[in-house]
Design a protein around this motif. Structure first.
Motif, PDB file in Angstrom:
ATOM      1  N   ILE A 131       0.837  -1.206   0.000  1.00 56.91           N
ATOM      2  CA  ILE A 131       0.000   0.000   0.000  1.00 56.91           C
ATOM      3  C   ILE A 131       0.872   1.256   0.000  1.00 56.91           C
ATOM      4  N   GLU A 132       1.933   1.253   0.828  1.00 57.23           N
ATOM      5  CA  GLU A 132       2.837   2.401   0.852  1.00 57.23           C
ATOM      6  C   GLU A 132       3.528   2.578  -0.496  1.00 57.23           C
ATOM      7  N   SER A 133       3.845   1.451  -1.150  1.00 56.87           N
ATOM      8  CA  SER A 133       4.472   1.525  -2.466  1.00 56.87           C
ATOM      9  C   SER A 133       3.528   2.129  -3.500  1.00 56.87           C
ATOM     10  N   VAL A 134       2.231   1.739  -3.428  1.00 60.58           N
ATOM     11  CA  VAL A 134       1.231   2.307  -4.340  1.00 60.58           C
ATOM     12  C   VAL A 134       1.093   3.803  -4.104  1.00 60.58           C
ATOM     13  N   LYS A 135       1.073   4.215  -2.830  1.00 56.53           N
ATOM     14  CA  LYS A 135       0.969   5.638  -2.507  1.00 56.53           C
ATOM     15  C   LYS A 135       2.148   6.420  -3.089  1.00 56.53           C
ATOM     16  N   ALA A 136       3.351   5.861  -2.923  1.00 58.63           N
ATOM     17  CA  ALA A 136       4.541   6.532  -3.450  1.00 58.63           C
ATOM     18  C   ALA A 136       4.472   6.645  -4.970  1.00 58.63           C
ATOM     19  N   SER A 137       3.936   5.596  -5.625  1.00 55.79           N
ATOM     20  CA  SER A 137       3.827   5.624  -7.084  1.00 55.79           C
ATOM     21  C   SER A 137       2.843   6.681  -7.545  1.00 55.79           C
ATOM     22  N   THR A 138       1.709   6.798  -6.851  1.00 57.34           N
ATOM     23  CA  THR A 138       0.689   7.783  -7.262  1.00 57.34           C
ATOM     24  C   THR A 138       1.196   9.213  -7.115  1.00 57.34           C
ATOM     25  N   ASP A 139       2.111   9.430  -6.148  1.00 57.31           N
ATOM     26  CA  ASP A 139       2.659  10.777  -5.964  1.00 57.31           C
ATOM     27  C   ASP A 139       3.495  11.225  -7.163  1.00 57.31           C
ATOM     28  N   SER A 140       3.990  10.269  -7.950  1.00 64.80           N
ATOM     29  CA  SER A 140       4.844  10.613  -9.089  1.00 64.80           C
ATOM     30  C   SER A 140       4.105  10.551 -10.430  1.00 64.80           C
ATOM     31  N   VAL A 141       2.782  10.270 -10.397  1.00 66.00           N
ATOM     32  CA  VAL A 141       2.004  10.249 -11.635  1.00 66.00           C
ATOM     33  C   VAL A 141       1.674  11.680 -12.048  1.00 66.00           C
ATOM     34  N   ASN A 142       1.929  12.018 -13.298  1.00 67.13           N
ATOM     35  CA  ASN A 142       1.713  13.385 -13.786  1.00 67.13           C
ATOM     36  C   ASN A 142       0.533  13.469 -14.748  1.00 67.13           C
ATOM     37  N   ASP A 143      -0.034  14.663 -14.816  1.00 63.51           N
ATOM     38  CA  ASP A 143      -1.103  14.976 -15.756  1.00 63.51           C
ATOM     39  C   ASP A 143      -0.508  15.913 -16.816  1.00 63.51           C
ATOM     40  N   TYR A 144      -0.679  15.598 -18.079  1.00 64.75           N
ATOM     41  CA  TYR A 144      -0.026  16.352 -19.142  1.00 64.75           C
ATOM     42  C   TYR A 144      -1.014  17.284 -19.853  1.00 64.75           C
ATOM     43  N   LYS A 145      -0.599  18.517 -20.045  1.00 60.59           N
ATOM     44  CA  LYS A 145      -1.422  19.497 -20.752  1.00 60.59           C
ATOM     45  C   LYS A 145      -0.609  20.056 -21.923  1.00 60.59           C
ATOM     46  N   PHE A 146      -1.195  20.049 -23.115  1.00 53.78           N
ATOM     47  CA  PHE A 146      -0.508  20.484 -24.327  1.00 53.78           C
ATOM     48  C   PHE A 146      -0.967  21.895 -24.721  1.00 53.78           C
ATOM     49  N   ASN A 147       0.001  22.752 -25.010  1.00 50.01           N
ATOM     50  CA  ASN A 147      -0.283  24.106 -25.507  1.00 50.01           C
ATOM     51  C   ASN A 147       0.567  24.383 -26.749  1.00 50.01           C
ATOM     52  N   LEU A 148       0.035  25.201 -27.609  1.00 49.44           N
ATOM     53  CA  LEU A 148       0.768  25.629 -28.811  1.00 49.44           C
ATOM     54  C   LEU A 148       1.313  27.030 -28.572  1.00 49.44           C
ATOM     55  N   VAL A 149       2.644  27.163 -28.577  1.00 49.44           N
ATOM     56  CA  VAL A 149       3.303  28.467 -28.418  1.00 49.44           C
ATOM     57  C   VAL A 149       3.693  28.956 -29.813  1.00 49.44           C
ATOM     58  N   LEU A 150       3.014  30.001 -30.276  1.00 53.26           N
ATOM     59  CA  LEU A 150       3.242  30.512 -31.636  1.00 53.26           C
ATOM     60  C   LEU A 150       4.574  31.246 -31.730  1.00 53.26           C
ATOM     61  N   ASN A 151       5.221  31.088 -32.851  1.00 52.00           N
ATOM     62  CA  ASN A 151       6.466  31.780 -33.123  1.00 52.00           C
ATOM     63  C   ASN A 151       6.172  33.261 -33.384  1.00 52.00           C
ATOM     64  N   SER A 152       6.951  34.145 -32.750  1.00 53.57           N
ATOM     65  CA  SER A 152       6.718  35.595 -32.899  1.00 53.57           C
ATOM     66  C   SER A 152       7.014  36.094 -34.312  1.00 53.57           C
ATOM     67  N   ASP A 153       7.755  35.317 -35.049  1.00 52.18           N
ATOM     68  CA  ASP A 153       8.089  35.735 -36.418  1.00 52.18           C
ATOM     69  C   ASP A 153       7.159  35.104 -37.440  1.00 52.18           C
ATOM     70  N   ILE A 154       5.893  34.783 -37.008  1.00 46.87           N
ATOM     71  CA  ILE A 154       4.967  34.114 -37.904  1.00 46.87           C
ATOM     72  C   ILE A 154       4.699  34.915 -39.176  1.00 46.87           C
ATOM     73  N   GLN A 155       4.811  36.283 -39.043  1.00 48.03           N
ATOM     74  CA  GLN A 155       4.537  37.121 -40.216  1.00 48.03           C
ATOM     75  C   GLN A 155       5.598  36.984 -41.300  1.00 48.03           C
ATOM     76  N   LYS A 156       6.737  36.372 -40.951  1.00 48.06           N
ATOM     77  CA  LYS A 156       7.811  36.222 -41.925  1.00 48.06           C
ATOM     78  C   LYS A 156       7.717  34.930 -42.720  1.00 48.06           C
TER      79      LYS A 156
END
Length: 295
Positions: free
Chosen positions: A63-88
């Motif tokens: 049980i302690e091992s499962v708890k330790a594992s859950t603490d290291s599980v991550n949630d991933y969020k994707f974002n698009l960072v536009l290039n400032s030179d898009i007009q070029k």
């Protein structure tokens, strides 16, 4: 899009590794459960008692091992960072439209644990011997020293192996004594009156009867809080619990649920002590008999 697909695959791979680890831990816990069921079916009562205590330690470790594992599980969020030179873009200067940015956040998964006593499954096991056939073996002696009046009337064993002794005296200081299974003094637990009998409900809760004070209590011994007080209208001495029922002696035998609600009365003749068990023989009865108190 290729960068997005590649980054997504990496995140999925990390999640897959966590799931694989959880599946391995689940298989270990299932095997431990099967071992307990096999012991209850084929082993003696004493072997079941000793075996389940060892398996309990392995279960808590997993049980302690499962708890330790859950603490290291991550949630991933994707974002698009536009290039400032898009007009070029029209000039062919920019080689990429943008970058895929990944941020990791702790998921804070909540694991709800069942108490060990509640999670155990009961199975009908035919007794292999009678009490007269049981051979007792001395495990340890407890030497209890006390300056005030001492009258030990009952003993209970907690899930961690500690021993609780009811000190049924007329002393102003009314308490339960707690000792380790090695015989070392842990401390005193202050209670409402002179305690006559004790029985264990779960890892946090015990039930205490108070003899001629005509009541018993459901008591959380970890934080010394009274969960409920039940008046019996008569002297209540011995008590015991089995299969979620509390049995209390007061003239007859009263049957209560674990919340303290009375269900029925048994027309049984008994005085000081009682023991309730689903089977004819009891591991707890045998274990209690192994302790000798030296005053």
């Amino acid at each position: 899009m290729q960068t997005l697909a590649s980054t997504t695959q990496k995140c999925k791979s990390k999640c897959s590794n966590f799931l694989q680890q959880f599946n391995i831990q689940e298989e270990k816990l299932i095997k431990l459960k099967d071992q307990v069921l096999q012991m209850k079916e084929f082993a003696s009562d004493q072997q079941v008692f000793l075996g389940t205590r060892q398996i309990d330690k392995l279960v808590m470790s997993e049980i302690e091992s499962v708890k330790a594992s859950t603490d290291s599980v991550n949630d991933y969020k994707f974002n698009l960072v536009l290039n400032s030179d898009i007009q070029k873009l029209s000039n062919g200067v920019v080689k990429e439209f943008g970058k895929i940015q990944v941020t990791e956040h702790i998921t804070n998964l909540d694991i709800k644990e069942l108490k060990i006593e509640q999670a155990q499954m009961q199975q009908s096991v035919l007794p292999r011997s009678i009490i007269a056939d049981v051979e007792l073996k001395l495990v340890t002696k407890l030497k209890i020293k006390n300056k005030v009046e001492l009258c030990l009337t009952d003993c209970a064993i907690l899930s961690n192996g500690h021993l609780l002794f009811a000190n049924y005296t007329t002393s102003i200081r009314q308490y339960i004594l707690e000792y380790s299974e090695e015989g070392n003094f842990i401390g005193r637990i202050k209670v409402s009156a002179s305690p006559h009998s004790i029985t264990v409900l779960d890892s946090d809760t015990i039930v205490i009867s108070y003899g001629y004070n005509r009541f018993f209590e459901i008591f959380n011994y970890r934080n010394s809080r009274i969960e409920k007080r039940i008046d019996t209208g008569g002297p209540c001495c011995g008590l015991s619990q089995s299969n979620g029922k509390i049995y209390v002696i007061y003239n007859k035998v009263g049957v209560f649920d674990i919340t303290g609600k009375k269900e029925r009365t048994l027309d049984a003749e008994t005085d000081e002590h009682i023991f309730a068990s689903k089977h004819n023989s009891s591991v707890q009865t045998i274990q209690l008999a192994l302790y000798v108190v030296m005053i």
